[in-house]
Design an enzyme around this catalytic site. Structure first.
Site, PDB file in Angstrom:
ATOM      1  N   TYR A 157      22.211  13.928 -24.982  1.00 56.37           N
ATOM      2  CA  TYR A 157      21.133  14.544 -24.207  1.00 56.37           C
ATOM      3  C   TYR A 157      21.425  16.006 -23.900  1.00 56.37           C
ATOM      4  O   TYR A 157      20.525  16.840 -23.870  1.00 56.37           O
ATOM      5  CB  TYR A 157      20.886  13.751 -22.920  1.00 56.37           C
ATOM      6  CG  TYR A 157      20.123  12.480 -23.188  1.00 56.37           C
ATOM      7  CD1 TYR A 157      18.881  12.534 -23.814  1.00 56.37           C
ATOM      8  CD2 TYR A 157      20.637  11.239 -22.862  1.00 56.37           C
ATOM      9  CE1 TYR A 157      18.178  11.383 -24.099  1.00 56.37           C
ATOM     10  CE2 TYR A 157      19.939  10.072 -23.133  1.00 56.37           C
ATOM     11  CZ  TYR A 157      18.708  10.145 -23.748  1.00 56.37           C
ATOM     12  OH  TYR A 157      18.015   9.005 -24.036  1.00 56.37           O
ATOM     13  N   GLU A 176      34.341 -14.705 -31.027  1.00 55.57           N
ATOM     14  CA  GLU A 176      33.193 -13.834 -31.322  1.00 55.57           C
ATOM     15  C   GLU A 176      32.076 -13.938 -30.288  1.00 55.57           C
ATOM     16  O   GLU A 176      31.604 -12.938 -29.770  1.00 55.57           O
ATOM     17  CB  GLU A 176      32.618 -14.160 -32.721  1.00 55.57           C
ATOM     18  CG  GLU A 176      31.397 -13.309 -33.068  1.00 55.57           C
ATOM     19  CD  GLU A 176      30.983 -13.422 -34.525  1.00 55.57           C
ATOM     20  OE1 GLU A 176      31.710 -14.063 -35.309  1.00 55.57           O
ATOM     21  OE2 GLU A 176      29.944 -12.862 -34.879  1.00 55.57           O
ATOM     22  N   ASP A 194      32.310 -16.824 -36.134  1.00 59.65           N
ATOM     23  CA  ASP A 194      31.329 -17.549 -36.943  1.00 59.65           C
ATOM     24  C   ASP A 194      31.827 -17.559 -38.382  1.00 59.65           C
ATOM     25  O   ASP A 194      32.695 -16.764 -38.747  1.00 59.65           O
ATOM     26  CB  ASP A 194      29.963 -16.843 -36.913  1.00 59.65           C
ATOM     27  CG  ASP A 194      29.228 -17.045 -35.594  1.00 59.65           C
ATOM     28  OD1 ASP A 194      29.567 -17.997 -34.870  1.00 59.65           O
ATOM     29  OD2 ASP A 194      28.318 -16.237 -35.293  1.00 59.65           O
TER      30      ASP A 194
END
Lengths: 366, 684
Positions: free
Chosen positions: A100, A199, A251
């Site tokens: 910004y 995870e 996973d």
């Protein structure tokens, strides 16, 4: 362990070298340039000394002959100036704040936050400094941790607080701050046999509810998907300073393989600091491709993007070893992937009563 | 017997007129409340345009729509023109009789091939509101205007009139109206906005009638004005006789029986176009009809034989009898420049390209295709382009998908010309509008609704050719634009970014700001020409500037050449850098040696043009090193232009306003166009 950060003066000198490269080219009547290592999988190589993957020798030169790269150079100059101002004023800012602030940089303003993040990394890579040296903080928050381990964290008032990540925390565990260096965190003592990185939040909470950390005498670390730098850093510190084995429970899909690679071998984007972030001794626990078959897990078909990712991994030097090649090829053949939580097919306790004990036993940890 | 039959026929007719309307309102254009209003406006405006054209008056048309009763959907339509007006005694015929009008049998291009004319509006108004239509008409030779309320006696197919009188017609500014017609009518109808609306109809009408000044006041009281952009009236079209290729058996039979000609040869020569004496004799020979036969007494099988001869089914020495093509002066194309102006006035744009094909013939009917494409600033880039279809200057607003003109657009792979198009088929996407106009003596529609043109492979092919040719102009424009954008980037790089890098790096390091010339030369390493052609609102002239930058490390010398619209009557003014005429429409400047880092500016003004006439100046160069933003002059081509000039001076009259001497320069490898004339990009 030595601090890996640089002093303010060292940082400034390193940044000035980048600026001088551009300046000198102009003086010589040439197009200004910035030289930096190629940051793709084609330019990462295993470093025998450090035991992690680092950037290789390929370098690319960003020169100001096109509008796009010239703007990049100008932005880099603005960022250098901004960092110097922060160093001098004793301030720091988040990457998003910098994005910004760049609104005021006219021609040198960023088009997106991705651009400003990448440029901060570029400067790290070129100067070999860290963004902490640049007084830049990430947006990303660190992970959660639970288990019988004790550390000291210096709080905002500068006081050291002693925290046991089992007794002094609630169900959500200990929140890992973005800075986990020595000046902020000291690892004191523990009574655990290994650390398990997980995870998904769902699985992390399942293991806590089932009392897995106490039953198996381990620390649990929630990765929150692709782990933040501080998460990987504290995992590495615990593993090295306490000499603890690390197992990674993810996973079973191509993206999890990449998460593991970034934990154990070093991430491509941060290969310049792999030796600070990677934990080479980490082991992939599951879900493996053969788990999907062996446990007959509910699964999904691989999407075209999954297949593409797996194929890309086959040529990724970090997955060059035979075990990974076999796993990747097996998943491609199977055409299936499975989530950690698919283990719930056999009940809520299956993961803690059967799956994990069996997998840990293979490693001699249970 | 015959008396009964006649009476029955008459009765039938009496019932038929209003029933006919009721049953056929879908193809008369009165099938929905929205469409009824559009049709009413269309009939009124078409009449006005046709009348003005006939009387050679520049039309000024005002249409006002007012909501009278919102709940009952009662709307008042008022339409006023400055046409010749209608003599008082003819008003009831024009407004009160179905199928009145002289154009019904004439073979030439006319608007009024559609609908049943203004009488339909009068009838619709009467049927839905029970009210009569108020007409005010003033002809130039009378001092006052005639006013009358017209209704219809549907039993007798006759007008009923009431409140007939005369009055002085004053314009709003107090002056007297010289001539004109005003129609005020109320009907059950609905005003809607969008693609099928009165607004869109008038907008489209104004595009293809650039000579008309049209004002529309919508029900919300908002005024929309499409000004006249040319003082030139459409060419007066000639009526032609039917061509043997386009005749049907019934027509032929009727023509024969109504003929008073004494013998067939005379009959054929007098009543058909494309008929030489030789052709007439040959046709009769193959049809096995005596040259001396009386047309009136031909037998049915002889009509058929003659028709077969017409259509080449009977042959002479195995060849069809050769007929001349019908004359094409019965067509009135809008012409490229006017399409360009018409499009520009309704769509705010940066670029227009147009293409008018030469007239040609299909099935004995002359026709001509015109296309135009405009890039609109306010249009959406990810939506299909707006398709503007016209037949004989009449907007086609419904059944877009089934129309031949749409199919022609869809058959072109627009991707090669720079527009998005999924799979290279269908209506392309982009912030643009494509105009297609078919002018013909006999427009074939898919149905009586007359909103979509029927398939005809010749017309489709011709339309496609026009679109392809226009596409090439578009591609050229887009390529030039791309090149310019690239050059612009380079300028931004060396003018803004490099100086900023020098300054900032010097500041951070605390060293002096370094000299930039070397870096800039290295980065650009090119000679660049920048051209700017802009309309100057204050002086009403076109300002041109050409800047040559030497961003190389060596001195360079060039001759620059620029195209300018000399043939269109432009005058070059304030050309302070001199130079000389190289050929018609090409000016040349021999420049002094340009040192590294030096620039040279050529400026001049073009007067005698209107806004939008000249927006792009092509810049050429002579010299050994390439110039970005300019084309190397093709000397052979220049020769060719000079040669043509020498020939052209003797017959300037016919070629001066259409030929385009600038075009060949822009694509030097291509010989100058023959046959087809285009303003942009054609000729390949």
């Amino acid at each position: 362990m030595m601090s890996r950060t640089h002093t303010n003066d060292e940082t400034k000198i390193a940044l000035h070298e980048v600026v001088a490269e551009m300046y000198d080219k102009i003086v010589k009547g040439e197009a200004p340039t910035m030289t930096l290592p190629v940051r793709t999988k084609t330019n990462i190589a295993f470093d025998d000394k450090l035991g992690v993957y680092k950037y290789g020798k390929k370098r690319s030169t960003r020169d100001a002959t096109s509008l796009g790269s010239a703007k990049q150079l100008l932005r880099a100059l603005h960022v250098v100036e901004f960092i110097e101002e922060m160093i001098d004023a004793g301030k720091s800012s988040t990457l998003r704040e910098m994005y910004y602030i760049s609104e005021a940089w006219g021609l040198g303003k960023f088009g997106s936050q991705n651009e400003s993040n990448n440029l901060a990394e570029d400067l790290e890579v070129v100067t070999k400094c860290l963004r902490e040296d640049f007084k830049l903080r990430p947006e990303e928050d660190g992970a959660r941790m639970i288990g019988n381990l004790t550390l000291r964290e210096r709080n905002r008032r500068g006081e050291w607080m002693r925290i046991n990540a089992r007794d002094d925390v609630g169900d959500s565990g200990y929140g890992v701050p973005y800075n986990v260096e020595l000046e902020k965190i000291e690892l004191l003592e523990h009574d655990i046999k290994f650390i398990m990185a997980i995870e998904t939040g769902g699985m992390f909470d399942r293991l806590i509810e089932n009392g897995f950390d106490e039953d198996f005498n381990c620390g649990l670390l929630h990765l929150k998907g692709q782990p933040a730098r501080s998460t990987r850093r504290i995992l590495k510190r615990m593993s090295e300073e306490w000499d603890l084995p690390v197992v990674v429970f993810l996973d079973g899909d191509p993206w999890s393989f990449r998460i593991f690679a970034s934990i154990a071998y070093g991430a491509i984007k941060t290969a310049h600091i792999s030796e600070y972030l990677a934990t080479p001794s980490a082991t992939y626990l599951g879900i493996t491709a053969d788990d999907i078959m062996a446990y007959d897990l509910p699964n999904d078909d691989l999407s075209p993007r999954d297949v593409e990712a797996l194929k890309a991994e086959l040529s990724d030097p970090r997955f060059a070893d035979p075990w990974w090649q076999e796993q990747i090829n097996m998943m491609l053949e199977l055409g299936k992937k499975a989530e950690q939580q698919s283990l719930a097919k056999y009940g809520l306790d299956f993961v803690t009563d059967t799956y994990l004990p069996e997998k840990l036993a293979e490693l001699g940890l249970a | 017997m015959s008396g009964t039959a006649e009476r029955m026929a008459k009765n039938q007719k009496q019932v038929a007129i209003s029933e006919f309307f009721e049953k056929n309102k879908h193809f008369l254009g009165f099938d929905s409340l929205t469409r009824s209003l559009i049709t009413a406006v269309k009939e009124a405006v078409d009449n006005s345009l046709d009348a003005c054209e006939e009387a050679r008056i520049l039309p000024k048309i005002r249409v006002q729509i007012t909501k009278i009763d919102d709940k009952k959907n009662i709307i008042e339509l008022k339409s006023e023109d400055n046409g010749p007006g209608i003599p008082q005694r003819s008003i009831e015929k024009v407004f009160g009789q179905l199928l009145f009008g002289s154009r019904f049998h004439a073979i030439r291009q006319s608007r009024g091939q559609q609908g049943i004319g203004i009488t339909g509006v009068v009838m619709y108004s009467q049927l839905t509101t029970g009210r009569k239509t108020h007409v005010r008409s003033k002809i130039a030779t009378e001092a006052s205007a005639a006013i009358v309320d017209i209704g219809l006696d549907t039993r007798k197919n006759k007008a009923t009139k009431s409140n007939e009188s005369r009055e002085i017609w004053e314009n709003p500014d107090g002056s007297f109206k010289e001539h004109g017609l005003e129609v005020t009518t109320r009907m059950k109808a609905k005003y809607q906005k969008g693609r099928q609306s009165v607004y869109q109809y008038l907008r489209m009408t104004s595009i293809v009638n650039p000579h008309a000044d049209i004002t529309f006041i919508d029900p919300e009281g908002e005024t929309h004005h499409w000004p006249r952009v040319t003082e030139r009236l459409p060419t007066k079209v000639e009526s032609i006789k039917p061509h043997p290729h386009g005749i049907h058996l019934g027509t032929l039979q009727r023509m024969c029986t109504e003929s008073t000609d004494s013998r067939m040869t005379v009959f054929l020569r007098n009543n058909f176009s494309g008929m030489s004496t030789r052709a007439a004799k040959e046709l009769l020979e193959v049809a096995e009809i005596s040259e001396k036969a009386k047309p009136k007494s031909l037998k049915p099988e002889q009509y058929r034989a003659l028709l077969e001869a017409f259509q080449g089914e009977r042959t002479l020495n195995n060849k069809p009898v050769k007929l001349l093509n019908p004359p094409t002066n019965c067509l009135s194309p809008i012409e490229e420049l006017l399409i360009k102006k018409g499009l520009s006035k309704t769509i705010d744009s940066r670029f227009v390209t147009t293409m008018t094909r030469s007239p040609t013939v299909t099935q004995g009917n002359p026709y001509q295709v015109e296309v135009g494409l405009i890039f609109g600033d306010g249009m959406l880039a990810d939506k299909p382009v707006e398709v503007l279809r016209f037949a004989n200057r009449v907007p086609l607003m419904y059944q877009q998908g089934g129309c031949l003109l749409t199919k022609a657009i869809e058959s072109v792979d627009w991707r090669q010309y720079g527009l998005d198009q999924a799979g290279g088929r269908g209506v392309p996407k982009g912030p643009a509008a494509i105009l297609v106009h078919l002018a013909s003596t006999n427009v074939q529609f898919t149905s009586e609704a007359k909103e979509a043109l029927a398939d005809n492979s010749e017309v489709l092919d011709e339309t496609r050719k026009a679109l392809l040719e226009m596409g090439r102009g578009l591609r050229k424009h887009l390529e030039k634009k791309k090149k310019m954008a690239k050059t612009q980037e380079k300028f931004e790089l060396v003018n803004d970014i490099i100086p900023a890098i020098a300054e900032k790096s010097a500041q951070i390091l605390g060293r002096p700001v370094p000299e930039l010339a070397g870096s800039i030369t290295k980065i650009m390493s090119a000679v660049i020409a920048e051209e700017e052609t802009v309309w100057n609102k204050e002086t009403k002239k076109t300002d041109v500037s050409i800047t040559l930058f030497n961003y190389t490390s060596r001195a360079r010398s060039y001759t620059l050449l620029a195209s300018w619209p000399e043939r269109d009557g432009a005058v070059m003014e304030n050309n302070n850098t001199g130079g000389r005429k190289e050929a018609t429409g090409v000016w040349a400047w021999k420049l002094d040696t340009l040192e590294p880092g030096q620039t040279y500016v050529i400026k001049y003004t073009l007067s005698g043009l209107e806004k939008g006439d000249w927006t792009d100046t092509d810049v050429f160069f002579r010299g050994s090193q390439d110039v970005i933003g300019a084309t190397k002059m093709d000397e052979k081509l220049l020769e060719e232009i000079r040669r043509q000039e020498a020939v052209g001076t003797s017959k300037e009259e016919e070629s001066s306003d259409e030929s385009d001497d600038v075009e060949p320069l822009a694509e030097p490898e291509v010989p100058p166009p023959t046959g087809q004339q285009t303003l942009f990009g054609g000729g390949e």
